[in-house]
Design a protein around this motif. Structure first.
Motif, PDB file in Angstrom:
ATOM      1  N   UNK A 335      38.403  34.595  32.901  1.00 59.56           N
ATOM      2  CA  UNK A 335      37.444  35.449  32.083  1.00 59.56           C
ATOM      3  C   UNK A 335      35.913  35.136  32.356  1.00 59.56           C
ATOM      4  N   UNK A 336      35.634  33.909  32.571  1.00 61.66           N
ATOM      5  CA  UNK A 336      34.261  33.342  32.693  1.00 61.66           C
ATOM      6  C   UNK A 336      33.818  33.775  34.105  1.00 61.66           C
ATOM      7  N   UNK A 337      34.762  33.852  35.147  1.00 65.09           N
ATOM      8  CA  UNK A 337      34.218  34.288  36.542  1.00 65.09           C
ATOM      9  C   UNK A 337      33.740  35.838  36.371  1.00 65.09           C
ATOM     10  N   UNK A 338      34.688  36.574  35.744  1.00 69.77           N
ATOM     11  CA  UNK A 338      34.654  37.924  35.646  1.00 69.77           C
ATOM     12  C   UNK A 338      33.130  38.210  34.688  1.00 69.77           C
ATOM     13  N   UNK A 374      36.196  35.359  45.081  1.00 75.00           N
ATOM     14  CA  UNK A 374      36.775  34.491  43.950  1.00 75.00           C
ATOM     15  C   UNK A 374      37.002  35.604  42.810  1.00 75.00           C
ATOM     16  N   UNK A 375      36.472  36.661  42.898  1.00 78.04           N
ATOM     17  CA  UNK A 375      36.938  37.696  41.646  1.00 78.04           C
ATOM     18  C   UNK A 375      38.377  38.105  41.972  1.00 78.04           C
ATOM     19  N   UNK A 376      38.680  38.214  43.400  1.00 75.04           N
ATOM     20  CA  UNK A 376      40.041  38.641  43.554  1.00 75.04           C
ATOM     21  C   UNK A 376      41.090  37.498  43.248  1.00 75.04           C
ATOM     22  N   UNK A 377      40.759  36.295  43.397  1.00 75.42           N
ATOM     23  CA  UNK A 377      41.363  34.829  43.260  1.00 75.42           C
ATOM     24  C   UNK A 377      40.665  34.160  42.451  1.00 75.42           C
TER      25      UNK A 377
END
Length: 567
Positions: A335-338, A374-377
């Motif tokens: 969730x942090x990445x998104x 990064x968002x995809x994985x």
């Protein structure tokens, strides 16, 4: 199947590293009988590297520390005088010179001076207590130590201490460095095989080991990072968004860690980047500095960007100059990445998240997961970093496993350290027969070659990017006469990722509470190693058939207790 971004990165990197490219790649023999790729544009030593780029970017701002602003030329000139001062004090090529300071211009100029003098920059953890300092200093046989006031106070409690020079890093740089400066004397000629640095790594044995790297290894690490940076700059230019103005970043990670030393500090020479120093981390101060200095790149442990992301006053600061929010040392929550992508930085209010995986022994080089990939994985540490990294998943015999199989992550590059100081057994155990460094992490590669880290083979805890040896904390607990048995393990923590926890069985007739034990530990080990929770068990700790304490069973049981307590 490679993503569109992967295809573009591959094409751009191929052009960069071609024979006619900016960073052509050749090869050099290794001690394992395997030729390793190297970036042939790298100079002979870090002294040559710093001199070249300090001249090229001479008038550009290099360091911002409070009200003090220093150019590349100014800092390099002072570092040369530091080098002459060290030589006048008897430092010779290969001598270990300890540096124990908070992030400051004095730390940076001292590090540069040590390398220019031919010494080995020995980076002492500024959070260590006296006992930890003593072990490291005596283990690598430092001939001299340069420290700031708080670290000097701890070091003076060390028996048999070598020459100690105290710097007052609250002063302007030239005044702070006065005890070290000389204006005359010859500087040695250095090459890629000369020793450059010793960084300390907390392994599962509980004893910090000094990892020695040569000038060549550190430079190959720097240039591998530079290749990645130039690749992304090339893509931005292709997209009509070329970088504008001087690049800049916060130096908010301790310089005694490889992340701050190699990709942040040392890489900055080549790209003429401005470093904005933070002696200690504070999320709001970081936002203020980002706005004031137009910071373009942010890197830290995941906790740092997490605290900015959730800060109640974030909307009051302009973070739009930051195009990338990078992290290392620990994984980020998905969730942090998104949220980074959606809420932070960039001219459109979108920060580009990325994460890297590397170790002290690899000079920080390993893998990287970028932006849309990064968002995809978001659970992946990314692809092996081109052009130098050869990564494999290995079985217990050191044989490569097939895609999708789990095993120990091995990294083979020209960036890897040479040996652990005075510990040939540990050095031999750290490498396979064909030169892969055994990371102690368990992972697998997916169908696209992306690395997923799933476990640790080593008995360590990673607290906010700081490695903690469970055995070291257990040993410190056993120093207390009331402790009969102890087991230390990691506990999940929303902010830090993990924190240390312990369960202790007291000696018969002994009386002790959790706070007293924590206070005792705080006198002997760094504060970040002290368990956040210590449970006192009335019963002896459970044991396996081997008579070893059943740490796995205890860890699982007390992690469940921890979760209930937190809830």
């Amino acid at each position: 199947m490679p993503s569109q971004l992967d295809q573009r990165m591959n094409a751009t990197m191929a052009a960069l590293t071609a024979p006619a490219g900016m960073l052509p790649v050749g090869s050099k023999p290794s001690r394992w009988g395997v030729d390793l790729p190297v970036i042939t544009a790298a100079p002979p030593s870090l002294a040559h590297y710093m001199a070249h780029y300090a001249h090229e970017h001479g008038a550009a701002t290099f360091l911002v520390a409070g009200e003090e602003r220093l150019t590349y030329a100014e800092v390099h000139a002072l570092a040369q005088r530091v080098a002459r001062g060290l030589i006048a004090r008897g430092v010779r090529k290969g001598d270990r010179v300890g540096i124990a300071m908070r992030n400051s211009p004095s730390w940076i100029a001292t590090y540069m001076g040590v390398l220019i003098a031919g010494g080995v920059a020995t980076l002492l953890n500024g959070w260590w207590q006296s006992e930890e300092m003593s072990v490291a200093v005596h283990d690598v046989e430092c001939s001299l130590i340069v420290a700031d006031g708080p670290r000097c106070k701890r070091l003076r409690a060390v028996a048999g201490l070598p020459t100690l020079i105290e710097l007052d890093d609250t002063l302007a740089l030239e005044e702070a460095l006065a005890p070290l400066l000389e204006d005359v004397g010859d500087l040695p000629e250095l090459g890629p095989d000369d020793w450059a640095t010793i960084l300390f790594t907390s392994g599962s044995t509980g004893q910090s080991k000094g990892a020695i790297s040569t000038h060549g290894a550190v430079l190959q690490g720097v240039f591998n990072y530079l290749a990645q940076a130039l690749m992304m700059m090339g893509l931005a230019t292709q997209d009509g968004n070329p970088p504008q103005g001087q690049p800049s970043t916060l130096l908010n990670v301790p310089l005694f860690h490889v992340t701050a030393e190699v990709p942040v500090f040392l890489q900055s020479f080549a790209i003429g980047r401005k470093l904005v120093l933070m002696p200690r981390w504070d999320a709001e101060e970081a936002m203020r500095l980002i706005q004031q200095e137009g910071v373009s790149y942010f890197v830290g442990v995941p906790l740092m960007s997490f605290e900015i992301l959730n800060h109640p006053r974030r909307a009051e600061y302009d973070l739009s100059t930051v195009t990338d929010f990078a992290a290392g040392g620990a994984p980020r929550p998905v969730e942090h990445v998104k949220r980074l992508k959606e809420e932070m930085g960039g001219p459109k209010g979108e920060g580009a998240p990325l994460i890297g995986y590397g170790l002290t022994e690899t000079n920080g080089v390993g893998t990287g997961n970028w932006r849309d990939n990064y968002l995809a994985k978001p659970n992946s540490a990314g692809l092996p970093s081109r052009p130098l990294v050869d990564l494999a998943i290995l079985d217990d015999a050191g044989r490569a496993l097939a895609q999708g199989e789990r095993g120990e992550i091995g990294i083979r590059t020209a960036c890897n350290f040479t040996e652990y100081w005075g510990n040939p057994e540990a050095t031999a155990a750290a490498f396979t027969a064909d030169g892969y460094f055994l990371t102690g992490d368990i992972g697998y590669l997916d169908e696209d070659g992306y690395l997923f880290i799933v476990d640790r083979k080593k008995d360590i805890i990673i607290r906010g990017g700081e490695n903690i040896s469970c055995q070291e904390v257990e040993a410190a607990l056993y120093e207390h006469p009331a402790v009969a048995e102890a087991a230390v393990f990691g506990l999940a923590d929303e902010r830090m990722g993990e924190v240390p926890g312990a369960v202790v069985h007291l000696a018969e007739g002994a009386s002790m509470d959790e706070a007293a034990l924590q206070g005792f530990l705080g006198e002997h080990i760094a504060a970040f190693k002290v368990p956040a929770r210590i449970w006192l068990s009335a019963d002896a700790l459970p044991r396996l058939g081997t008579e070893k304490i059943d740490k796995v069973g205890l860890r699982n049981a007390y992690r469940a207790k921890w979760a209930l307590e937190r809830a």
